[in-house]
Write a protein that holds these residues in place. Structure first.
Motif, short mmCIF file in Angstrom:
data_model
loop_
_atom_site.label_atom_id
_atom_site.label_comp_id
_atom_site.label_asym_id
_atom_site.label_seq_id
_atom_site.Cartn_x
_atom_site.Cartn_y
_atom_site.Cartn_z
N VAL A 9 20.60 73.66 51.57
CA VAL A 9 19.28 73.04 51.44
C VAL A 9 18.40 73.43 52.64
O VAL A 9 17.24 73.82 52.48
CB VAL A 9 19.40 71.50 51.34
CG1 VAL A 9 18.04 70.82 51.49
CG2 VAL A 9 20.04 71.10 50.02
N PHE A 10 18.97 73.35 53.84
CA PHE A 10 18.21 73.66 55.05
C PHE A 10 17.74 75.12 55.06
O PHE A 10 16.60 75.41 55.39
CB PHE A 10 19.08 73.36 56.29
CG PHE A 10 18.34 73.46 57.57
CD1 PHE A 10 17.55 72.41 58.02
CD2 PHE A 10 18.40 74.61 58.35
CE1 PHE A 10 16.85 72.48 59.20
CE2 PHE A 10 17.69 74.70 59.54
CZ PHE A 10 16.92 73.64 59.97
N GLU A 11 18.62 76.03 54.70
CA GLU A 11 18.26 77.46 54.69
C GLU A 11 17.20 77.76 53.64
O GLU A 11 16.29 78.56 53.87
CB GLU A 11 19.50 78.33 54.47
CG GLU A 11 20.39 78.37 55.70
CD GLU A 11 21.69 79.14 55.49
OE1 GLU A 11 22.13 79.29 54.32
OE2 GLU A 11 22.26 79.58 56.50
N LEU A 12 17.28 77.12 52.48
CA LEU A 12 16.25 77.33 51.46
C LEU A 12 14.89 76.83 51.96
O LEU A 12 13.86 77.43 51.68
CB LEU A 12 16.63 76.64 50.15
CG LEU A 12 17.76 77.28 49.35
CD1 LEU A 12 18.17 76.38 48.19
CD2 LEU A 12 17.36 78.65 48.85
N ALA A 55 14.94 71.27 44.94
CA ALA A 55 15.55 70.30 44.02
C ALA A 55 15.78 70.93 42.65
O ALA A 55 16.84 70.75 42.05
CB ALA A 55 14.66 69.06 43.91
N THR A 56 14.80 71.67 42.17
CA THR A 56 14.92 72.32 40.86
C THR A 56 16.02 73.37 40.89
O THR A 56 16.86 73.42 40.00
CB THR A 56 13.57 72.97 40.46
OG1 THR A 56 12.56 71.96 40.45
CG2 THR A 56 13.66 73.63 39.11
N ILE A 71 19.17 68.91 42.06
CA ILE A 71 19.33 67.64 42.76
C ILE A 71 17.94 67.01 42.89
O ILE A 71 16.94 67.65 42.61
CB ILE A 71 19.97 67.82 44.17
CG1 ILE A 71 19.15 68.80 45.03
CG2 ILE A 71 21.42 68.28 44.05
CD1 ILE A 71 19.70 68.98 46.44
N SER A 72 17.89 65.77 43.34
CA SER A 72 16.59 65.09 43.46
C SER A 72 15.86 65.54 44.72
O SER A 72 16.47 66.00 45.69
CB SER A 72 16.79 63.58 43.49
OG SER A 72 17.33 63.18 44.73
N GLU A 73 14.55 65.38 44.67
CA GLU A 73 13.74 65.70 45.86
C GLU A 73 14.13 64.79 47.02
O GLU A 73 14.11 65.21 48.17
CB GLU A 73 12.24 65.54 45.56
CG GLU A 73 11.67 66.67 44.75
CD GLU A 73 10.16 66.52 44.55
OE1 GLU A 73 9.42 66.44 45.56
OE2 GLU A 73 9.75 66.48 43.38
N GLN A 74 14.48 63.55 46.73
CA GLN A 74 14.90 62.61 47.76
C GLN A 74 16.17 63.11 48.45
O GLN A 74 16.29 63.02 49.67
CB GLN A 74 15.14 61.21 47.14
CG GLN A 74 15.58 60.17 48.13
CD GLN A 74 14.54 59.90 49.22
OE1 GLN A 74 13.35 60.02 49.00
NE2 GLN A 74 15.00 59.57 50.41
N GLN A 104 18.78 65.56 53.07
CA GLN A 104 19.64 66.62 53.62
C GLN A 104 18.95 67.33 54.79
O GLN A 104 19.57 67.61 55.80
CB GLN A 104 19.99 67.64 52.51
CG GLN A 104 20.91 67.13 51.46
CD GLN A 104 22.36 67.03 51.93
OE1 GLN A 104 22.68 67.27 53.08
NE2 GLN A 104 23.25 66.65 51.02
N ILE A 105 17.65 67.58 54.65
CA ILE A 105 16.91 68.25 55.73
C ILE A 105 16.80 67.32 56.93
O ILE A 105 17.00 67.76 58.07
CB ILE A 105 15.52 68.71 55.24
CG1 ILE A 105 15.67 69.85 54.22
CG2 ILE A 105 14.64 69.15 56.40
CD1 ILE A 105 14.40 70.26 53.52
N GLN A 106 16.53 66.04 56.70
CA GLN A 106 16.47 65.08 57.81
C GLN A 106 17.80 65.01 58.54
O GLN A 106 17.85 65.01 59.77
CB GLN A 106 16.09 63.69 57.29
CG GLN A 106 14.65 63.54 56.88
CD GLN A 106 14.37 62.19 56.22
OE1 GLN A 106 15.28 61.44 55.90
NE2 GLN A 106 13.10 61.91 55.99
N ASN A 107 18.88 64.97 57.78
CA ASN A 107 20.21 64.89 58.39
C ASN A 107 20.53 66.16 59.18
O ASN A 107 21.11 66.10 60.25
CB ASN A 107 21.28 64.63 57.34
CG ASN A 107 21.21 63.21 56.80
OD1 ASN A 107 20.66 62.32 57.43
ND2 ASN A 107 21.77 63.00 55.62
N ALA A 108 20.16 67.31 58.63
CA ALA A 108 20.39 68.57 59.33
C ALA A 108 19.65 68.58 60.65
O ALA A 108 20.21 68.97 61.69
CB ALA A 108 19.96 69.75 58.45
#
Length: 190
Positions: free
Chosen positions: A140-143, A155-156, A160-163, A168-172
């Protein structure tokens, strides 16, 4: 039309909000000199104090219908003036810091090869930190960062959901931020 000196500030302000030039002139007469002196004490510069005072009264007239005073008019004017002065000095400090940074950067830019080597090392350390992320989070982070896809596009693509993408980005970033901060400190100090 002449207003009585006995008219209250609150009444003057109500008239000002209705577009009364006479009320505006009376407010100016009552407070401009005091505000100028206050600004001069804070800045030590006559021209700057004059500019702050004029800007304040210009804004008072232009925004008269939007202004909602919950205190005394005098307190509002002093607070507005103080905020203008603080904003000015804050911007000045930021500009000064930026200029100092640029001067230091230019002075230290002599060895381009060293800079490029350190930059390459930093990029390698960042890549290592990204590769150490859990696989789904890393994907997710690399995309997001490398392919510049929006949360919706990721997400598409990953179904997965946008949330989930956002989380995932926040956690990264939460995982990487402390490590990257240390790396950046060493990068700029070396």
């Amino acid at each position: 039309m002449q207003l009585s000196d006995h008219i209250s500030d609150e009444e003057l302000f109500v008239l000002l909000q209705k577009g009364s030039h006479v009320a505006y002139a009376e407010i100016y007469k009552r407070y401009s000199r005091l505000l100028y002196l206050h600004a001069y004490k804070k800045t030590g510069e006559r021209e700057l104090a004059r500019d702050f005072t004029q800007d304040l009264f210009t804004a008072l007239w232009l925004k008269r219908e939007e202004i909602n005073i919950k205190t005394l008019l005098s307190a509002y004017l002093y607070t507005s003036l103080r905020n203008r002065i603080l904003d000015y000095f804050s911007r000045k400090k930021l500009e000064s810091n930026y200029i100092n940074f640029l001067e230091c950067y230019e002075a230290e830019k002599n060895d381009l090869t060293d800079h490029l080597i350190r930059h390459k090392q930093l990029m390698e350390m960042i890549a290592e930190e990204i590769s150490a992320l859990p696989s789904k989070m890393r994907q997710v982070f690399e995309l997001s960062r490398n392919e510049h896809l929006s949360h919706k596009e990721i997400a598409t693509q990953l179904e997965i959901s946008e949330q989930t993408v956002r989380k995932q980005i926040q956690n990264a970033l939460k995982i990487m931020r402390p490590k990257l901060s240390i790396m950046l400190i060493f990068y700029f100090l070396s």
